[in-house]
Design a protein around this motif. Structure first.
Motif, short mmCIF file in Angstrom:
data_model
loop_
_atom_site.label_atom_id
_atom_site.label_comp_id
_atom_site.label_asym_id
_atom_site.label_seq_id
_atom_site.Cartn_x
_atom_site.Cartn_y
_atom_site.Cartn_z
N GLU A 3 0.60 -0.99 0.07
CA GLU A 3 0.02 0.11 -0.77
C GLU A 3 1.09 1.30 -0.37
O GLU A 3 0.76 2.36 -0.63
CB GLU A 3 -1.26 0.22 1.18
N ARG A 4 2.19 1.24 1.18
CA ARG A 4 2.69 2.37 0.71
C ARG A 4 3.43 2.46 -0.23
O ARG A 4 3.24 3.59 -0.74
CB ARG A 4 3.55 2.34 2.34
N ILE A 5 4.04 2.10 -0.85
CA ILE A 5 4.58 2.09 -2.19
C ILE A 5 4.09 2.37 -3.14
O ILE A 5 4.70 3.40 -4.13
CB ILE A 5 5.79 0.40 -2.37
N VAL A 6 2.80 1.93 -3.24
CA VAL A 6 1.83 1.96 -4.63
C VAL A 6 1.34 4.20 -4.41
O VAL A 6 1.61 4.17 -5.25
CB VAL A 6 0.40 1.62 -4.10
N ALA A 7 1.09 3.78 -3.08
CA ALA A 7 0.73 4.93 -2.95
C ALA A 7 2.18 6.00 -2.47
O ALA A 7 1.53 7.23 -3.66
CB ALA A 7 0.48 5.17 -0.83
N ALA A 8 3.30 5.76 -2.45
CA ALA A 8 4.34 6.83 -3.14
C ALA A 8 4.38 6.95 -4.67
O ALA A 8 4.36 8.06 -4.43
CB ALA A 8 5.69 6.52 -2.26
N GLY A 9 4.46 5.99 -5.08
CA GLY A 9 4.32 6.29 -6.34
C GLY A 9 3.47 7.03 -7.30
O GLY A 9 3.74 7.39 -8.04
N SER A 32 14.30 -2.73 -1.36
CA SER A 32 14.09 -3.32 -0.67
C SER A 32 12.53 -3.12 -1.43
O SER A 32 12.01 -4.38 -0.85
CB SER A 32 13.98 -2.25 0.59
N LEU A 33 12.10 -2.15 -2.55
CA LEU A 33 11.03 -2.59 -3.28
C LEU A 33 10.84 -4.05 -3.80
O LEU A 33 9.92 -4.37 -3.61
CB LEU A 33 11.32 -0.97 -3.66
N TYR A 34 11.73 -4.32 -4.34
CA TYR A 34 11.55 -5.54 -4.71
C TYR A 34 11.39 -7.05 -3.70
O TYR A 34 11.21 -8.04 -5.00
CB TYR A 34 12.94 -6.03 -5.63
N ARG A 35 10.89 -6.29 -2.50
CA ARG A 35 11.11 -7.64 -1.81
C ARG A 35 8.80 -7.66 -1.74
O ARG A 35 8.27 -8.35 -1.62
CB ARG A 35 11.59 -7.13 -0.19
N TYR A 36 8.21 -6.17 -2.10
CA TYR A 36 7.04 -6.04 -2.91
C TYR A 36 6.43 -6.17 -3.87
O TYR A 36 5.01 -6.59 -3.98
CB TYR A 36 6.69 -4.99 -1.75
N VAL A 37 7.02 -5.73 -4.96
CA VAL A 37 7.16 -5.92 -6.36
C VAL A 37 8.08 -6.56 -7.22
O VAL A 37 8.72 -6.26 -7.06
CB VAL A 37 6.78 -4.20 -6.53
N PRO A 38 7.12 -7.17 -8.00
CA PRO A 38 7.90 -7.94 -9.13
C PRO A 38 9.90 -6.74 -10.39
O PRO A 38 9.94 -7.42 -9.81
CB PRO A 38 7.28 -8.71 -9.97
N GLY A 39 8.44 -5.43 -10.47
CA GLY A 39 9.02 -5.41 -11.44
C GLY A 39 8.95 -3.64 -10.86
O GLY A 39 7.58 -3.19 -10.86
N LYS A 40 9.04 -3.12 -11.97
CA LYS A 40 8.07 -1.55 -12.51
C LYS A 40 6.82 -1.66 -12.68
O LYS A 40 5.83 -1.05 -12.70
CB LYS A 40 9.57 -0.44 -13.19
N GLU A 98 4.96 -4.35 -12.93
CA GLU A 98 3.61 -4.57 -11.83
C GLU A 98 3.37 -3.42 -11.07
O GLU A 98 2.73 -2.75 -10.85
CB GLU A 98 4.04 -5.98 -10.87
N LEU A 99 4.22 -2.38 -10.53
CA LEU A 99 4.05 -1.38 -9.99
C LEU A 99 3.22 -0.30 -11.01
O LEU A 99 2.00 0.24 -9.92
CB LEU A 99 5.21 -0.58 -9.74
N LEU A 100 3.61 -0.13 -11.83
CA LEU A 100 2.49 0.64 -12.26
C LEU A 100 1.33 -0.05 -13.04
O LEU A 100 -0.01 1.01 -12.74
CB LEU A 100 3.63 0.58 -13.53
N GLU A 101 1.10 -1.59 -12.71
CA GLU A 101 -0.67 -1.78 -12.69
C GLU A 101 -1.10 -1.88 -11.62
O GLU A 101 -2.44 -0.86 -11.47
CB GLU A 101 -0.24 -3.56 -13.01
N LEU A 102 -0.34 -2.03 -10.30
CA LEU A 102 -1.37 -1.74 -9.34
C LEU A 102 -1.31 -0.03 -8.78
O LEU A 102 -2.49 0.70 -8.07
CB LEU A 102 0.00 -2.03 -8.66
N MET A 103 -0.42 1.15 -9.22
CA MET A 103 -0.95 2.25 -9.09
C MET A 103 -2.20 2.82 -10.29
O MET A 103 -3.00 3.34 -9.65
CB MET A 103 0.54 3.19 -9.63
N ILE A 104 -2.70 1.88 -11.40
CA ILE A 104 -3.43 2.44 -12.07
C ILE A 104 -5.18 2.05 -11.76
O ILE A 104 -5.31 2.58 -11.33
CB ILE A 104 -3.14 1.60 -13.84
N ASP A 105 -4.91 0.38 -11.46
CA ASP A 105 -5.65 -0.16 -10.26
C ASP A 105 -6.21 0.99 -8.71
O ASP A 105 -7.41 1.33 -8.75
CB ASP A 105 -5.73 -1.33 -9.32
N ARG A 106 -5.10 1.73 -8.77
CA ARG A 106 -5.02 2.78 -7.46
C ARG A 106 -5.88 3.93 -7.82
O ARG A 106 -7.29 4.50 -6.99
CB ARG A 106 -4.32 2.77 -6.38
#
Lengths: 269, 269
Positions: free
Chosen positions: A35-41, A68-76, A78-86
């Motif tokens: 959550e925090r990572i996506v929110a920051a993005g 450390s981010l890669y412990r939570y997100v496979p890559g950039k 996927e982070l973008l996908e999560l940001m979009i859905d958020r």
DNA sequence: CCGAACCGGGTACACCGTACTCGATTGCGC
DNA sequence: GCGCAATCGAGTACGGTGTACCCGGTTCGG
């Protein structure tokens, strides 16, 4: 092997999207949250533009090592996908008209999507291959369909309605959002831009090669993008209404069937 | 100082676009041409996607040192602008209907733009801040306006018509083009994608949270994107036609003025 | 209480755009 | 003809990117 890898990646990505999160019991407690990572993005992309979004930047925002981010997100990606859905999920639907006219529903969806694109311009700038099928996106789609439930049209035509509105909104918003960001992104103000283009365009107009553009009144392009958007939206909704009238009414309204080709619906393959 | 620099950049870029090219007489003959560089860029972007386009890649394509490109092009952004205008110009307008119905003209423009986006998907993926005002773009705009010349509408409404069609086409094409490139871009085939999403979506549908999506027939999403595009396009053109009928006719067609709000035209500020 | 499992994150690599700089090449003015 | 200024091609280097790999510290199950 590539198949296995992509399969794993997809499964991981989907689990992240749909929130299947079970913490393992061993090991230290995580210092971060998805959550925090996506929110920051989202925060970074909103404030500084999508080009400023990098893994290092996100990590710095969270005062954490990049890797450390890669412990939570496979890559950039996927982070973008999560940001979009958020971002999809951030539009609160509390004022959504319930059980209203189809036109009211589609207009509400269109305006909401438009506002979302203005709030998060990067949604249109990240070119995602496949649509993000997250919970928020599906919910929005479901709401749009709810407005069309009572209409006497096929399911193909239903998604035709939604796709037409969505497409129109996305296209208009893209132009509008790019223009709004232009000065920040290029470092060139509107004044500089038009001052540089002025003489060139004037010469082009005088050349006679573009008579219809030259004939336009001077203030033609002063219309704000939002006004253009709303104008076209109502025209599109009018057109959908015409389709419904033709379908239910006794063979063609006063709109004159002769000049309007392609009045067929969407048949199956 | 920043003003001077950006001013220079703009002037340089515009001169490139509008082809003010006077070779200096001193010094060795250039080994390259702007034309060849831009063409190579388009070739790479078409064949390998916009993410494969780099200055090094273009230089390699032309068997030339990377930095040599900068003798002809100020930077990558300007190269992209030139590529865009070239793509605009590559659509031959030889079969353009002359002096035809406004609807025929707008449909022709829409289909041509659609095809252009399919041929050069990167046009929608490079997020250019400001529209590229090159000769080809202006010519296309002029042609679209030519179809609206005889209509009894204001200039604001004229660009409203064109903007609506352009926006719709761009939005639809974006979705369609992204989907078409998805497999190549992500390395995940459609089968893998849907196989991975299937169980997740099925569970979501069974949850009852998305009743209207769940109620859709199974083959609903099998409609090809092009069919969806054409369907919505005709609806939009119908809507524009309704606007014309309302404007010229004696106050409102059979479409019933009651349900359709926002029937006003576009007034000035 | 030890070892397995997990976390944080440093280092390194391959790529990118491009600023700076160089010698090689050309043609104008004399 | 010749010198010199202008122009060309391109190598080197810098700061940025995403991320593969790895290692030491932390935590809890057995």
């Amino acid at each position: 092997m590539s198949t296995e890898r992509s399969g794993d990646y997809l499964r991981r990505s989907l689990e992240l999207l749909w929130g299947r999160r079970e913490r393992p019991t061993r090991g230290p407690k995580p210092a971060l949250t998805l959550e925090r990572i996506v929110a920051a993005g989202v925060r970074i992309a909103d404030a500084e533009g999508i080009e400023a979004l990098s893994m290092r930047r996100v990590a710095a925002e969270l005062r954490v090592g990049t890797m450390s981010l890669y412990r939570y997100v496979p890559g950039k990606a996927e982070l973008l996908e999560l940001m979009i859905d958020r971002a999809y999920g951030m539009t609160d639907g509390t004022d959504a008209p319930e059980g209203a006219n189809w036109r009211t529903v589609l207009r509400y969806v269109a305006l909401g999507t438009w506002r979302m694109y203005l709030d998060h311009p990067w949604l249109l700038q990240v070119n995602l291959a496949r649509p993000v099928l997250g919970p928020a996106a599906v919910a929005g789609f479901d709401y749009a369909l709810s407005g069309l439930a009572d209409l006497d049209i096929t399911d193909h035509e239903r998604i035709g309605f939604v796709a037409a509105v969505d497409g129109y909104v996305a296209g208009c918003a893209r132009t509008h959002v790019n223009a709004a960001q232009a000065a920040r992104q290029t470092g060139i103000s509107d004044e500089e831009f038009w001052a540089a283009h002025g003489p060139m365009l004037e010469k082009a107009m005088l050349s006679g090669a573009y008579p219809h553009v030259a004939a336009l009144a001077e203030d033609t392009f002063a219309v704000p993008g939002e006004r253009l958007f709303e104008f076209g939206l109502e025209r599109l909704l009018d057109g959908l209404e015409t389709f419904l009238a033709r379908r239910s009414g006794a063979g063609g309204g006063a709109n004159g069937g002769e000049a309007s080709g392609g009045t067929d619906g969407i048949e199956a393959d």
